[in-house]
Scaffold this active site. Structure first.
Site, PDB file in Angstrom:
ATOM      1  N   LYS A 104      37.704  19.294  -6.714  1.00 15.88           N
ATOM      2  CA  LYS A 104      36.935  18.709  -7.813  1.00 15.88           C
ATOM      3  C   LYS A 104      36.921  17.183  -7.823  1.00 15.88           C
ATOM      4  O   LYS A 104      35.963  16.574  -8.280  1.00 15.88           O
ATOM      5  CB  LYS A 104      37.476  19.220  -9.148  1.00 15.88           C
ATOM      6  CG  LYS A 104      37.105  20.669  -9.421  1.00 15.88           C
ATOM      7  CD  LYS A 104      37.248  20.988 -10.897  1.00 15.88           C
ATOM      8  CE  LYS A 104      36.680  22.351 -11.213  1.00 15.88           C
ATOM      9  NZ  LYS A 104      37.563  23.455 -10.758  1.00 15.88           N
ATOM     10  N   GLU A 126      32.943  18.059 -19.468  1.00 15.82           N
ATOM     11  CA  GLU A 126      33.416  19.313 -20.042  1.00 15.82           C
ATOM     12  C   GLU A 126      34.604  19.775 -19.218  1.00 15.82           C
ATOM     13  O   GLU A 126      34.722  19.435 -18.048  1.00 15.82           O
ATOM     14  CB  GLU A 126      32.303  20.360 -19.959  1.00 15.82           C
ATOM     15  CG  GLU A 126      32.185  21.087 -18.602  1.00 15.82           C
ATOM     16  CD  GLU A 126      31.717  20.204 -17.450  1.00 15.82           C
ATOM     17  OE1 GLU A 126      31.211  19.089 -17.722  1.00 15.82           O
ATOM     18  OE2 GLU A 126      31.866  20.608 -16.283  1.00 15.82           O
ATOM     19  N   SER A 393      40.377  26.092  -1.950  1.00 16.27           N
ATOM     20  CA  SER A 393      39.801  25.075  -2.845  1.00 16.27           C
ATOM     21  C   SER A 393      40.834  24.291  -3.643  1.00 16.27           C
ATOM     22  O   SER A 393      40.583  23.152  -4.030  1.00 16.27           O
ATOM     23  CB  SER A 393      38.801  25.737  -3.793  1.00 16.27           C
ATOM     24  OG  SER A 393      39.400  26.810  -4.494  1.00 16.27           O
TER      25      SER A 393
HETATM   26  C1  LIG Z   1      37.161  24.752 -10.616  1.00 22.40           C
HETATM   27  C2  LIG Z   1      37.713  25.420  -9.421  1.00 22.40           C
HETATM   28  C3  LIG Z   1      36.966  26.382  -8.697  1.00 22.40           C
HETATM   29  C4  LIG Z   1      35.612  26.877  -9.124  1.00 22.40           C
HETATM   30  O1  LIG Z   1      34.620  25.909  -9.169  1.00 22.40           O
HETATM   31  P1  LIG Z   1      33.430  25.825  -8.095  1.00 22.40           P
HETATM   32  O2  LIG Z   1      32.540  24.795  -8.675  1.00 22.40           O
HETATM   33  O3  LIG Z   1      32.794  27.170  -8.010  1.00 22.40           O
HETATM   34  O4  LIG Z   1      34.021  25.415  -6.808  1.00 22.40           O
HETATM   35  C5  LIG Z   1      37.536  26.932  -7.555  1.00 22.40           C
HETATM   36  N1  LIG Z   1      38.771  26.577  -7.134  1.00 22.40           N
HETATM   37  C6  LIG Z   1      39.511  25.662  -7.803  1.00 22.40           C
HETATM   38  C7  LIG Z   1      40.856  25.322  -7.277  1.00 22.40           C
HETATM   39  C8  LIG Z   1      39.015  25.061  -8.967  1.00 22.40           C
HETATM   40  O5  LIG Z   1      39.782  24.162  -9.612  1.00 22.40           O
END
Ligand SMILES: *Cc1c(COP(=O)(O)O)cnc(C)c1O
Length: 415
Positions: A104, A126, A393
């Site tokens: 992010k 948000e 992610s």
């Molecule tokens: C917020 C988040 C997501 C989901 O958000 P996307 O916009 O779909 O990528 C996935 N993994 C983590 C670690 C997050 O913090």
């Protein structure tokens, strides 16, 4: 994005012309907003397109990612997990090693630099569980913006630690008491603020969602993920991967990984949604499994709604996937057949959370655990000469307490 797009690179990259002039990916996307917000969105689109063409802007973006967030993130061969699984090689894109622990921050850095270039002095955002709020508060501190984060009051109560983090970083946190008091209500309140304050304020939306140009902007910044994967796997293996796997909340880490490979026919793409407890209304967040086409928060896409268009409640063990609509670009590529979507439930995600911790010494975010679970399923059905890349992610430190609570209640881990 190096240099201009030549005809050849256009062909290789597939269809970078999307979205169209009105912000549509096929029949998905668009901008369903009030007139005040329409002019704000038009200004934002113009500024983004100009900035993205400018080498100095892209250089500053890249340098900030490198020196502040630690890019490029490694592409790591998960040898033990591969051996335990049996099948294709499993590689992990280590977005968990970014500053603040997830992908992010990349979007937050990009949009904050854009806001500064536009002469704005204030950021709003948000947040659901608080991850995007913390990323935004972080870049606000780094670049000297005033910053206000909107967060449903129910989430404020549940995520006290992230609320404190944002305050520590110098942001104010505004609890939202309307509706279900969660993420959807926080987005509505942020849009309301923006329509009053657009002269001084940039709305730093956290995922590839919302009215045009947000899906385009967020995907463009996050595409650094896939660009790095392409370079890294070519350097290490001399060829492209067979499968890409990412979890899907709004769709930013998935689009970021997938987009640079859209034109590579041999590369298959799998998006993994949250199956929650079961695919019945209120028990999951798998928009493509239980949703239908509708308009929510400025965009036309797949939405979990009842036949009257009432938005359904959602559930997932991972807060970051727990939302009732999905990014419009993913809906488009699902329809064309370029991407495939499936879901993983709470239990299988929890199992993957423990499996990656045990086999590789990496504790993944619960969101990412959905992608791990699915990637392992795919790899098992493939051959050892094939390659699966899973987007890790984010890191799981934020989820350790919750997982401990769940496992104890199931009697699976002694206290
Ligand atoms: C917020 C988040 C997501 C989901 O958000 P996307 O916009 O779909 O990528 C996935 N993994 C983590 C670690 C997050 O913090």
């Amino acid at each position: 994005m190096k240099g201009g797009l030549t005809r050849e690179s256009m062909k290789r990259k597939g269809s970078p012309v999307l979205p169209d002039m009105r912000g549509y990916f096929g029949e998905f996307g668009g901008r369903f907003v009030s007139e005040t917000l329409m002019s704000a969105l038009l200004e934002l689109e113009k500024s983004f397109r100009a900035a993205w063409r400018e080498k100095a802007f892209r250089d500053e973006f890249r340098e900030t990612l490198a020196d502040y967030s630690g890019r490029p993130t490694p592409l790591y061969f998960a040898e033990s997990l591969t051996r335990e699984t049996g099948g294709a090689e499993i590689w992990l894109k280590r977005e968990d090693l970014n500053h603040t622990g997830a992908h992010k921050i990349t979007n937050a850095i990009g949009q904050a630099l854009l806001a500064r270039r536009m002469g704005k002095s204030r950021l709003i955002a948000e947040t659901g569980a608080g991850q995007h709020g913390v990323a935004t508060a972080t870049v606000a501190a780094r670049l000297g913006f005033e910053c206000q984060i909107y967060m449903g009051s129910e989430d404020v109560r549940r995520q006290a630690l992230n609320v404190f983090r944002m305050k520590l970083l110098g942001s104010s946190v505004c609890p939202v008491d309307t509706g279900g008091k969660t993420l959807k209500d926080a987005i509505s309140e942020a849009l309301r603020d923006w329509s009053r304050t657009v002269r001084t304020t940039h709305y730093l939306l956290g995922t590839a969602f919302g009215p045009h140009p947000f899906p385009l902007i967020v995907r463009s910044f996050q595409s650094v993920i896939g660009q790095e994967v392409r370079r890294q796997i070519l350097a290490k293996k001399g060829r492209l991967p067979d499968m890409l796997v990412a979890c899907v909340g709004g769709g930013s880490n998935a689009m970021g990984l997938f987009h640079p490979f859209i034109g590579d026919e041999s590369v298959n793409m799998f998006g993994v949604e949250a199956g929650g407890r079961s695919i019945t209304p209120g028990e999951h967040a798998a928009r493509f499994a239980g949703g239908s086409i509708g308009v929510l928060q400025g965009t036309r896409t797949f939405v979990l709604q009842n036949p009257d268009g009432q938005i359904e409640n959602t559930h997932s063990v991972s807060a970051g996937l727990d939302y009732s609509a999905v990014g419009p670009e993913l809906a488009y590529y699902r329809e064309t057949g370029r991407m495939t979507f499936d879901w993983v439930g709470d239990d299988e995600a929890l199992e993957a959370f423990q499996r990656l911790s045990r086999t590789e010494g990496i504790i993944p975010a619960l969101e990412s655990s959905h992608a791990i679970a699915y990637g392992v399923r795919l790899a098992r059905a493939m051959t050892p000469d094939q390659i699966v890349v899973i987007n890790l992610s984010g890191r799981g430190d934020k989820d350790v307490m919750e997982v401990s609570r769940i496992l104890e209640s199931k009697g699976e881990v002694g206290s």
